[in-house]
Write a protein that holds these residues in place. Structure first.
Motif, PDB file in Angstrom:
ATOM      1  N   TYR A 301     -17.103 -40.715  47.469  1.00 19.18           N
ATOM      2  CA  TYR A 301     -15.795 -41.396  47.423  1.00 19.18           C
ATOM      3  C   TYR A 301     -14.949 -40.906  46.245  1.00 19.18           C
ATOM      4  CZ  TYR A 301     -16.533 -44.771  51.174  1.00 19.18           C
ATOM      5  OH  TYR A 301     -16.702 -45.355  52.401  1.00 19.18           O
ATOM      6  N   LEU A 302     -15.622 -40.680  45.097  1.00 20.62           N
ATOM      7  CA  LEU A 302     -14.839 -40.223  43.938  1.00 20.62           C
ATOM      8  C   LEU A 302     -14.273 -38.829  44.197  1.00 20.62           C
ATOM      9  CD1 LEU A 302     -16.878 -41.573  40.892  1.00 20.62           C
ATOM     10  CD2 LEU A 302     -14.808 -42.484  41.929  1.00 20.62           C
ATOM     11  N   LEU A 303     -15.066 -37.984  44.884  1.00 19.06           N
ATOM     12  CA  LEU A 303     -14.549 -36.643  45.184  1.00 19.06           C
ATOM     13  C   LEU A 303     -13.404 -36.705  46.191  1.00 19.06           C
ATOM     14  CD1 LEU A 303     -17.927 -34.713  45.267  1.00 19.06           C
ATOM     15  CD2 LEU A 303     -16.100 -34.469  43.568  1.00 19.06           C
ATOM     16  N   ARG A 304     -13.432 -37.706  47.057  1.00 19.41           N
ATOM     17  CA  ARG A 304     -12.372 -37.867  48.054  1.00 19.41           C
ATOM     18  C   ARG A 304     -11.109 -38.455  47.417  1.00 19.41           C
ATOM     19  NH1 ARG A 304     -12.377 -39.705  53.531  1.00 19.41           N
ATOM     20  NH2 ARG A 304     -13.937 -38.147  53.972  1.00 19.41           N
ATOM     21  N   HIS A 305     -11.303 -39.381  46.444  1.00 16.00           N
ATOM     22  CA  HIS A 305     -10.152 -40.095  45.860  1.00 16.00           C
ATOM     23  C   HIS A 305      -9.941 -39.644  44.414  1.00 16.00           C
ATOM     24  CE1 HIS A 305      -9.802 -43.015  49.160  1.00 16.00           C
ATOM     25  NE2 HIS A 305     -11.108 -42.916  49.219  1.00 16.00           N
ATOM     26  N   ASN A 306      -9.078 -38.681  44.267  1.00 18.38           N
ATOM     27  CA  ASN A 306      -8.872 -38.108  42.954  1.00 18.38           C
ATOM     28  C   ASN A 306      -8.427 -39.139  41.913  1.00 18.38           C
ATOM     29  OD1 ASN A 306      -9.169 -35.903  41.453  1.00 18.38           O
ATOM     30  ND2 ASN A 306      -7.096 -35.082  41.829  1.00 18.38           N
ATOM     31  N   GLU A 307      -7.626 -40.141  42.359  1.00 16.58           N
ATOM     32  CA  GLU A 307      -7.101 -41.122  41.398  1.00 16.58           C
ATOM     33  C   GLU A 307      -8.247 -41.906  40.752  1.00 16.58           C
ATOM     34  OE1 GLU A 307      -6.946 -41.280  44.683  1.00 16.58           O
ATOM     35  OE2 GLU A 307      -6.506 -43.272  45.480  1.00 16.58           O
ATOM     36  N   TYR A 308      -9.294 -42.240  41.529  1.00 12.89           N
ATOM     37  CA  TYR A 308     -10.415 -43.000  40.943  1.00 12.89           C
ATOM     38  C   TYR A 308     -11.295 -42.097  40.096  1.00 12.89           C
ATOM     39  CZ  TYR A 308      -8.812 -46.255  44.505  1.00 12.89           C
ATOM     40  OH  TYR A 308      -8.035 -47.063  45.285  1.00 12.89           O
ATOM     41  N   ALA A 386     -24.224 -54.886  55.710  1.00 16.09           N
ATOM     42  CA  ALA A 386     -23.383 -53.746  56.119  1.00 16.09           C
ATOM     43  C   ALA A 386     -22.235 -54.210  57.008  1.00 16.09           C
ATOM     44  CB  ALA A 386     -24.225 -52.704  56.842  1.00 16.09           C
ATOM     45  N   PHE A 387     -22.478 -55.183  57.872  1.00 20.84           N
ATOM     46  CA  PHE A 387     -21.426 -55.667  58.769  1.00 20.84           C
ATOM     47  C   PHE A 387     -20.558 -56.714  58.059  1.00 20.84           C
ATOM     48  CE2 PHE A 387     -19.622 -58.067  62.286  1.00 20.84           C
ATOM     49  CZ  PHE A 387     -19.179 -57.041  63.105  1.00 20.84           C
ATOM     50  N   ALA A 388     -21.219 -57.638  57.378  1.00 15.44           N
ATOM     51  CA  ALA A 388     -20.483 -58.750  56.758  1.00 15.44           C
ATOM     52  C   ALA A 388     -19.548 -58.271  55.636  1.00 15.44           C
ATOM     53  CB  ALA A 388     -21.468 -59.779  56.214  1.00 15.44           C
ATOM     54  N   ASN A 389     -19.930 -57.151  54.991  1.00 17.19           N
ATOM     55  CA  ASN A 389     -19.096 -56.653  53.888  1.00 17.19           C
ATOM     56  C   ASN A 389     -17.783 -56.041  54.365  1.00 17.19           C
ATOM     57  OD1 ASN A 389     -21.132 -57.372  52.216  1.00 17.19           O
ATOM     58  ND2 ASN A 389     -21.712 -55.314  51.567  1.00 17.19           N
ATOM     59  N   ARG A 390     -17.613 -55.957  55.679  1.00 16.30           N
ATOM     60  CA  ARG A 390     -16.361 -55.375  56.206  1.00 16.30           C
ATOM     61  C   ARG A 390     -15.618 -56.379  57.080  1.00 16.30           C
ATOM     62  NH1 ARG A 390     -16.526 -49.180  56.896  1.00 16.30           N
ATOM     63  NH2 ARG A 390     -18.213 -48.530  55.545  1.00 16.30           N
ATOM     64  N   LEU A 391     -15.849 -57.660  56.860  1.00 15.05           N
ATOM     65  CA  LEU A 391     -15.137 -58.656  57.676  1.00 15.05           C
ATOM     66  C   LEU A 391     -13.690 -58.762  57.185  1.00 15.05           C
ATOM     67  CD1 LEU A 391     -17.839 -61.458  57.964  1.00 15.05           C
ATOM     68  CD2 LEU A 391     -17.026 -59.924  59.773  1.00 15.05           C
ATOM     69  N   PRO A 392     -12.733 -58.634  58.100  1.00 14.46           N
ATOM     70  CA  PRO A 392     -11.329 -58.605  57.656  1.00 14.46           C
ATOM     71  C   PRO A 392     -10.828 -59.930  57.092  1.00 14.46           C
ATOM     72  CG  PRO A 392     -11.512 -58.357  60.049  1.00 14.46           C
ATOM     73  CD  PRO A 392     -12.898 -58.388  59.523  1.00 14.46           C
ATOM     74  N   HIS A 393     -11.501 -61.075  57.447  1.00  8.80           N
ATOM     75  CA  HIS A 393     -11.026 -62.322  56.834  1.00  8.80           C
ATOM     76  C   HIS A 393     -11.586 -62.513  55.422  1.00  8.80           C
ATOM     77  CE1 HIS A 393     -14.880 -63.877  58.525  1.00  8.80           C
ATOM     78  NE2 HIS A 393     -14.818 -64.744  57.550  1.00  8.80           N
ATOM     79  N   VAL A 394     -12.510 -61.642  55.029  1.00  9.52           N
ATOM     80  CA  VAL A 394     -13.050 -61.732  53.662  1.00  9.52           C
ATOM     81  C   VAL A 394     -12.435 -60.642  52.771  1.00  9.52           C
ATOM     82  CG1 VAL A 394     -15.151 -61.745  52.255  1.00  9.52           C
ATOM     83  CG2 VAL A 394     -15.223 -62.653  54.589  1.00  9.52           C
ATOM     84  N   PHE A 395     -12.347 -59.427  53.313  1.00  6.55           N
ATOM     85  CA  PHE A 395     -11.804 -58.305  52.526  1.00  6.55           C
ATOM     86  C   PHE A 395     -10.551 -57.760  53.192  1.00  6.55           C
ATOM     87  CE2 PHE A 395     -16.370 -58.345  51.708  1.00  6.55           C
ATOM     88  CZ  PHE A 395     -16.388 -58.322  50.322  1.00  6.55           C
ATOM     89  N   LYS A 396      -9.505 -57.653  52.372  1.00  6.15           N
ATOM     90  CA  LYS A 396      -8.274 -57.033  52.893  1.00  6.15           C
ATOM     91  C   LYS A 396      -8.565 -55.544  53.128  1.00  6.15           C
ATOM     92  CE  LYS A 396      -4.756 -56.319  50.223  1.00  6.15           C
ATOM     93  NZ  LYS A 396      -3.655 -56.161  49.389  1.00  6.15           N
ATOM     94  N   ASP A 397      -8.026 -54.934  54.160  1.00  9.62           N
ATOM     95  CA  ASP A 397      -8.321 -53.525  54.495  1.00  9.62           C
ATOM     96  C   ASP A 397      -9.803 -53.214  54.303  1.00  9.62           C
ATOM     97  OD1 ASP A 397      -5.683 -53.073  54.985  1.00  9.62           O
ATOM     98  OD2 ASP A 397      -5.268 -52.367  52.935  1.00  9.62           O
ATOM     99  N   PRO A 398     -10.653 -53.866  55.074  1.00 11.52           N
ATOM    100  CA  PRO A 398     -12.088 -53.817  54.759  1.00 11.52           C
ATOM    101  C   PRO A 398     -12.705 -52.423  54.769  1.00 11.52           C
ATOM    102  CG  PRO A 398     -11.726 -54.761  56.935  1.00 11.52           C
ATOM    103  CD  PRO A 398     -10.386 -54.628  56.296  1.00 11.52           C
ATOM    104  N   ASP A 399     -12.119 -51.479  55.524  1.00  9.59           N
ATOM    105  CA  ASP A 399     -12.751 -50.159  55.610  1.00  9.59           C
ATOM    106  C   ASP A 399     -12.259 -49.185  54.546  1.00  9.59           C
ATOM    107  OD1 ASP A 399     -14.256 -50.987  57.749  1.00  9.59           O
ATOM    108  OD2 ASP A 399     -12.706 -50.445  59.207  1.00  9.59           O
ATOM    109  N   SER A 400     -11.292 -49.626  53.733  1.00 10.93           N
ATOM    110  CA  SER A 400     -10.807 -48.649  52.744  1.00 10.93           C
ATOM    111  C   SER A 400     -11.516 -48.842  51.401  1.00 10.93           C
ATOM    112  CB  SER A 400      -9.287 -48.736  52.588  1.00 10.93           C
ATOM    113  OG  SER A 400      -8.967 -49.949  51.989  1.00 10.93           O
ATOM    114  N   TYR A 401     -11.724 -47.715  50.734  1.00  5.80           N
ATOM    115  CA  TYR A 401     -12.422 -47.717  49.435  1.00  5.80           C
ATOM    116  C   TYR A 401     -11.416 -48.071  48.354  1.00  5.80           C
ATOM    117  CZ  TYR A 401     -15.243 -45.845  45.552  1.00  5.80           C
ATOM    118  OH  TYR A 401     -15.946 -45.683  44.384  1.00  5.80           O
ATOM    119  N   ASP A 402     -11.562 -49.257  47.774  1.00  7.28           N
ATOM    120  CA  ASP A 402     -10.575 -49.725  46.806  1.00  7.28           C
ATOM    121  C   ASP A 402     -11.279 -50.435  45.637  1.00  7.28           C
ATOM    122  OD1 ASP A 402      -8.493 -50.790  45.429  1.00  7.28           O
ATOM    123  OD2 ASP A 402      -7.838 -52.155  47.015  1.00  7.28           O
ATOM    124  N   PRO A 403     -11.770 -49.632  44.686  1.00  9.40           N
ATOM    125  CA  PRO A 403     -12.556 -50.236  43.590  1.00  9.40           C
ATOM    126  C   PRO A 403     -11.731 -51.188  42.727  1.00  9.40           C
ATOM    127  CG  PRO A 403     -12.675 -47.837  43.531  1.00  9.40           C
ATOM    128  CD  PRO A 403     -11.615 -48.201  44.535  1.00  9.40           C
TER     129      PRO A 403
END
Ligand code: HEM
Length: 403
Positions: A301-308, A386-403
């Motif tokens: 993810y860090l190699l993909r996201h230069n800003e992080y 793995a499934f619960a950590n991507r629930l859209p009512h818990v995490f906004k934009d659940p599939d995006s990497y946003d540290p």
């Protein structure tokens, strides 16, 4: 056969069917109806439909069923029922219930031939709790502080062999540096310095002996299981001799092996050689893949996201201004940006995708839209980080990497 005999058979047949029908009618009318509000069940072919769905992969199954059935549902696996509890509203009991209500022992039995006899899921809860205390004590901050120096030596030695540029397989590299560090901090100096190649090869055989089929049939006589059992025995011999020589020489080292040798049960009984070996194998299993998967995803993810990546490097430059080249536990703890980058990789790719318990008492859950379900004892209960950590009512934009 005479006509009389024919009639007798007919009469007996009619009588049996009539008795069964009446019994069924009485039981429906008189017996109290089950008041249980059971969770919906995944539809499929009779008997093996659920198993086929499950073996295609639990995450695929959850992706298909969660939108249809909601956060609580059951899948029939031949003779067992697995009830999934997905999301914070319904999974609290999973994480908080005491072992008498939801236990690990039965569902994690498949680890026994790998970890060995007398440890973890091969012993009853009171002993297991004490063995988990040995793990906790070996991983306390004061112990971790001592391991950091050894980790730094390993990492610097390993990465000094990299040039300034080039292409690497990040998964392979990180797995490697982690097994080297784990050998030193967990298994001890003797293994790291003299027996690394032998012990790694044996661990490889143990690892490859844990197949999807092993979860259902851990003792199936297949070549992978035979190699696993041979490797387990050789490891036991290697560790028995290391433990003996440490004890004879009254040597003490700063590693997990030493912690387990020095651990004592509440009644004062010291650990046996076989228990120490089993606990070490369990620790390596618990730590190796979890850590290498997490660091590989963080790196990717860090190699993909230069800003992080820039933020992480900036943080380290600032810490170097403050502390120079020194790296210790407290300085690592100051790396808040890196910490958040790791936690976010863990959210998206938790290495343990599904956790299981065996239910020993009935319990109820209420979903976020107010539906109540009763989960009967005897069910296997599962949750999936793995499934619960991507629930859209818990995490906004659940599939995006946003540290
Ligand atoms: C990123 C790294 C790690 C992750 C994601 C991770 C994840 C987990 C999870 C989810 C559980 C609970 C399993 C369940 O409830 O069914 C667990 C338990 C455990 N882990 Fe880890 N783990 C990691 C690293 C380690 C390391 C490095 C060690 C030891 C060297 C370790 C030792 C244990 C032990 C002993 C348990 C059982 C403790 C208990 O249930 O009370 N883990 N781990």
């Amino acid at each position: 056969m005479t006509g009389d005999t024919d009639n007798k058979f007919l009469n007996v047949g009619v009588l049996i069917i009539a008795t069964l029908l009446v019994a069924k009618l009485i039981s429906t009318l008189i017996m109290p109806r089950s008041q249980k509000r059971l969770p919906p069940v995944i539809k499929g072919w009779p008997l093996i439909g659920g198993l086929i769905r499950f073996l295609k992969g639990p995450i695929v199954m959850l992706r298909e069923e969660y939108p249809k059935l909601g956060s609580v549902f059951t899948v029939n696996l031949v003779n067992r029922k697995i009830t999934f509890l997905i999301g914070p509203e319904v999974s609290a009991h999973f994480f908080k219930a005491p072992e008498v209500d939801l236990s690990q022992q039965e569902v994690y039995q498949f680890n026994v031939p790998t970890f060995g006899p007398g440890v973890v899921f091969d012993v009853d809860y009171s002993i297991r709790q004490e063995q988990f205390r040995f793990f906790t004590e070996a991983l306390r901050v004061n112990k971790l502080k001592g391991y950091v120096d050894q980790m730094v030596v390993e990492a610097e030695d390993y990465f000094s062999k990299w040039g300034d540029s080039g292409v690497v397989d990040i998964k392979y590299e990180l797995e490697h540096v982690i097994i080297l560090t784990a050998s030193r901090c967990l298994l001890g100096r003797e293994v790291r310095d003299k027996l690394f190649d032998d012990v790694s090869a044996l661990f490889h055989d143990l690892d490859n002996g844990m197949l999807p089929i092993s979860v259902l049939f851990p003792y199936l006589p297949i070549p992978a299981h035979r190699r696993r059992d041979r490797a387990r025995k050789k490891l036991a011999d290697i560790f028995a001799s290391i433990i003996n020589s440490r004890k004879c020489a009254s040597e003490s080292e700063n590693d997990m092996l030493q912690c387990f040798i020095d651990s004592k049960y509440k009644d004062g009984r010291p650990t046996t050689e076989s228990e120490v070996t089993g606990l070490l194998i369990a620790a390596l299993f618990a730590g190796q893949h979890t850590s290498s998967i997490t660091s590989t995803w963080t790196g990717a993810y860090l190699l993909r996201h230069n800003e992080y990546l820039s933020a992480v490097l900036e943080e380290q430059k600032n810490l170097m201004k403050k502390h120079g080249n020194k790296v210790d536990h407290d300085i690592l703890s100051e790396m808040d940006v890196l910490y958040r980058c790791i936690k976010e990789a863990l959210r998206l790719h938790p290495p343990l995708i599904m956790l299981l318990r065996s239910s020993h008492s009935d319990f109820s859950v209420t979903t976020r839209d107010g539906k109540e379900y009763d989960i009967p004892k005897g069910h296997i209960v599962a949750t999936s980080p793995a499934f619960a950590n991507r629930l859209p009512h818990v995490f906004k934009d659940p599939d995006s990497y946003d540290p």
